[in-house]
Design an enzyme around this catalytic site. Structure first.
Site, PDB file in Angstrom:
ATOM      1  N   TYR A  61       0.826  -1.218   0.000  1.00  0.00           N
ATOM      2  CA  TYR A  61       0.000   0.000   0.000  1.00  0.00           C
ATOM      3  C   TYR A  61       0.859   1.266   0.000  1.00  0.00           C
ATOM      4  O   TYR A  61       0.470   2.271  -0.590  1.00  0.00           O
ATOM      5  CB  TYR A  61      -0.995  -0.035   1.175  1.00  0.00           C
ATOM      6  CG  TYR A  61      -2.091  -1.046   0.909  1.00  0.00           C
ATOM      7  CD1 TYR A  61      -3.156  -0.734   0.066  1.00  0.00           C
ATOM      8  CD2 TYR A  61      -2.041  -2.331   1.432  1.00  0.00           C
ATOM      9  CE1 TYR A  61      -4.141  -1.664  -0.239  1.00  0.00           C
ATOM     10  CE2 TYR A  61      -3.019  -3.279   1.138  1.00  0.00           C
ATOM     11  CZ  TYR A  61      -4.064  -2.929   0.304  1.00  0.00           C
ATOM     12  OH  TYR A  61      -5.033  -3.859  -0.002  1.00  0.00           O
ATOM     13  N   ARG A  64       1.643   1.809  -3.616  1.00  0.00           N
ATOM     14  CA  ARG A  64       0.489   2.329  -4.356  1.00  0.00           C
ATOM     15  C   ARG A  64       0.249   3.799  -4.010  1.00  0.00           C
ATOM     16  O   ARG A  64      -0.096   4.607  -4.864  1.00  0.00           O
ATOM     17  CB  ARG A  64      -0.754   1.499  -4.036  1.00  0.00           C
ATOM     18  CG  ARG A  64      -0.680   0.107  -4.669  1.00  0.00           C
ATOM     19  CD  ARG A  64      -1.941  -0.676  -4.445  1.00  0.00           C
ATOM     20  NE  ARG A  64      -3.099   0.018  -4.963  1.00  0.00           N
ATOM     21  CZ  ARG A  64      -4.346  -0.192  -4.531  1.00  0.00           C
ATOM     22  NH1 ARG A  64      -4.582  -1.088  -3.589  1.00  0.00           N
ATOM     23  NH2 ARG A  64      -5.356   0.475  -5.036  1.00  0.00           N
ATOM     24  N   GLN A  96     -14.953   2.191  -5.957  1.00  0.00           N
ATOM     25  CA  GLN A  96     -14.192   1.121  -5.297  1.00  0.00           C
ATOM     26  C   GLN A  96     -12.719   1.519  -5.234  1.00  0.00           C
ATOM     27  O   GLN A  96     -11.913   0.799  -4.665  1.00  0.00           O
ATOM     28  CB  GLN A  96     -14.345  -0.184  -6.095  1.00  0.00           C
ATOM     29  CG  GLN A  96     -15.788  -0.675  -6.166  1.00  0.00           C
ATOM     30  CD  GLN A  96     -15.937  -1.783  -7.219  1.00  0.00           C
ATOM     31  OE1 GLN A  96     -15.800  -2.948  -6.931  1.00  0.00           O
ATOM     32  NE2 GLN A  96     -16.223  -1.392  -8.448  1.00  0.00           N
ATOM     33  N   HIS A 114     -14.203   1.189  -0.620  1.00  0.00           N
ATOM     34  CA  HIS A 114     -13.086   0.325  -0.237  1.00  0.00           C
ATOM     35  C   HIS A 114     -11.984   1.113   0.471  1.00  0.00           C
ATOM     36  O   HIS A 114     -10.841   0.647   0.550  1.00  0.00           O
ATOM     37  CB  HIS A 114     -12.532  -0.412  -1.463  1.00  0.00           C
ATOM     38  CG  HIS A 114     -13.466  -1.475  -1.987  1.00  0.00           C
ATOM     39  ND1 HIS A 114     -13.313  -2.084  -3.214  1.00  0.00           N
ATOM     40  CD2 HIS A 114     -14.578  -2.036  -1.436  1.00  0.00           C
ATOM     41  CE1 HIS A 114     -14.296  -2.978  -3.395  1.00  0.00           C
ATOM     42  NE2 HIS A 114     -15.072  -2.954  -2.339  1.00  0.00           N
ATOM     43  N   GLU A 209     -14.096  -3.181 -22.394  1.00  0.00           N
ATOM     44  CA  GLU A 209     -14.547  -4.352 -23.163  1.00  0.00           C
ATOM     45  C   GLU A 209     -15.804  -4.887 -22.485  1.00  0.00           C
ATOM     46  O   GLU A 209     -16.103  -4.488 -21.354  1.00  0.00           O
ATOM     47  CB  GLU A 209     -13.457  -5.431 -23.170  1.00  0.00           C
ATOM     48  CG  GLU A 209     -13.083  -5.878 -21.786  1.00  0.00           C
ATOM     49  CD  GLU A 209     -11.615  -6.242 -21.621  1.00  0.00           C
ATOM     50  OE1 GLU A 209     -10.883  -6.243 -22.606  1.00  0.00           O
ATOM     51  OE2 GLU A 209     -11.234  -6.516 -20.481  1.00  0.00           O
ATOM     52  N   ALA A 225     -12.600   4.681 -20.988  1.00  0.00           N
ATOM     53  CA  ALA A 225     -13.398   5.557 -20.126  1.00  0.00           C
ATOM     54  C   ALA A 225     -13.250   7.019 -20.537  1.00  0.00           C
ATOM     55  O   ALA A 225     -14.240   7.771 -20.551  1.00  0.00           O
ATOM     56  CB  ALA A 225     -12.972   5.365 -18.676  1.00  0.00           C
TER      57      ALA A 225
END
Ligand code: OAD
Length: 242
Positions: A61, A64, A96, A114, A209, A225
């Site tokens: 984390y 990230r 999320q 989340h 997709e 997107a």
């Protein structure tokens, strides 16, 4: 009055996933090169993993979080944020994603079901606070000064997502449910489309997709997107008669 979806729409619930942030340079989870490629998610994103190998989980984390610094909101974050401000009815954004790209795009409201990479909490004192850039098992909690129980304020597999009660109300009341950039395989989010449609909403999916769950939606728009989200929300806003 109706619009191109042939329905009057006053309340919209939007659910987003990692696909929306992909074009900002953040890896999704399940595409090739995704964060879970070669891993069992339970070995990284679970309470058991945190107990057994805390520094490995915190490092995942931490990295990230540090990736976020080099990223910017993309056209889809900006289009969603603009739509939230310009739409005359009610829009509720559920993501999320644990990144902060909607906030940086100026979204007036976003619910991180989340959790968020930008916060951490201490399981000794329960304090939630802005995450330290990099923290380890040995890092002292800035609040209670104990080490060993700081964790990212994200939801692990096996934990209950945030604010589910509030989310459920929004899903039940929505006239339109729009799912963007998510594989639709992680519950409870994966069940929102059925809940919304059972309560009368139109379901729209926007994804790079066709997904495993495309058949659950009334309309599906396939494409990146940054193209499709912009096009879809501009079209909804440009309808003069609803
Ligand atoms: P996934 O990686 O499962 O799915 C991402 C989806 O986005 C896929 O359907 C892709 O086809 C699509 N996609 C990728 N790039 C895109 C683009 N540029 N434009 C449009 N679509 C694109 O990610 P999520 O569905 O968000 O949970 O994953 C859900 C949850 O599973 C995450 O929140 C995380 C993960 O395990 C936890 O960690 C608890």
């Amino acid at each position: 009055m109706t619009n191109f979806l042939e329905k009057r729409i006053d309340r919209i619930a939007i659910l987003t996933g990692a696909g929306v942030s992909a074009e900002s340079g953040l890896n999704t989870f399940r595409d090739s090169d995704g964060l879970w490629e070669g891993y069992d998610p339970l070995d990284i994103a679970s309470p058991k993993a945190l107990d057994s190998n805390r520094d490995m989980v915190l490092d995942f984390y931490n990295s990230r979080r540090s990736q976020l610094n080099g990223c910017l909101p993309n056209l889809s974050h900006l289009a969603i944020s603009k739509f939230q401000k310009d739409f005359s009815g009610h829009v509720f954004l559920i993501t999320q994603n644990a990144d902060d790209l909607y906030e940086r795009a100026g979204s007036p409201q976003v619910l991180h079901m989340h959790g968020s990479l930008k916060s951490m909490r201490c399981d000794f004192c329960s304090e939630e606070m802005e995450a330290i850039k990099k923290f380890k098992k040995s890092t002292l909690c800035p609040s209670c000064r104990k080490a060993g129980r700081l964790r990212p304020d994200v939801v692990f597999f096996g934990e209950i997502p945030k604010q589910l009660y509030e989310i459920n109300i929004e899903i039940m009341k929505a006239d339109l449910f729009v799912s963007i950039g998510t594989s639709g395989v992680v519950y409870p989010a994966a069940g929102f489309v059925a809940d919304a449609r059972n309560n009368g909403a139109i379901g729209v999916e926007i994804n790079k997709e066709k997904s495993e769950v495309t058949n659950l939606f009334d309309f599906s728009y396939v494409g990146l997107a940054t193209n499709e989200v912009t096009r879809f929300f501009s079209k909804l806003l440009s309808e003069k008669d609803f």
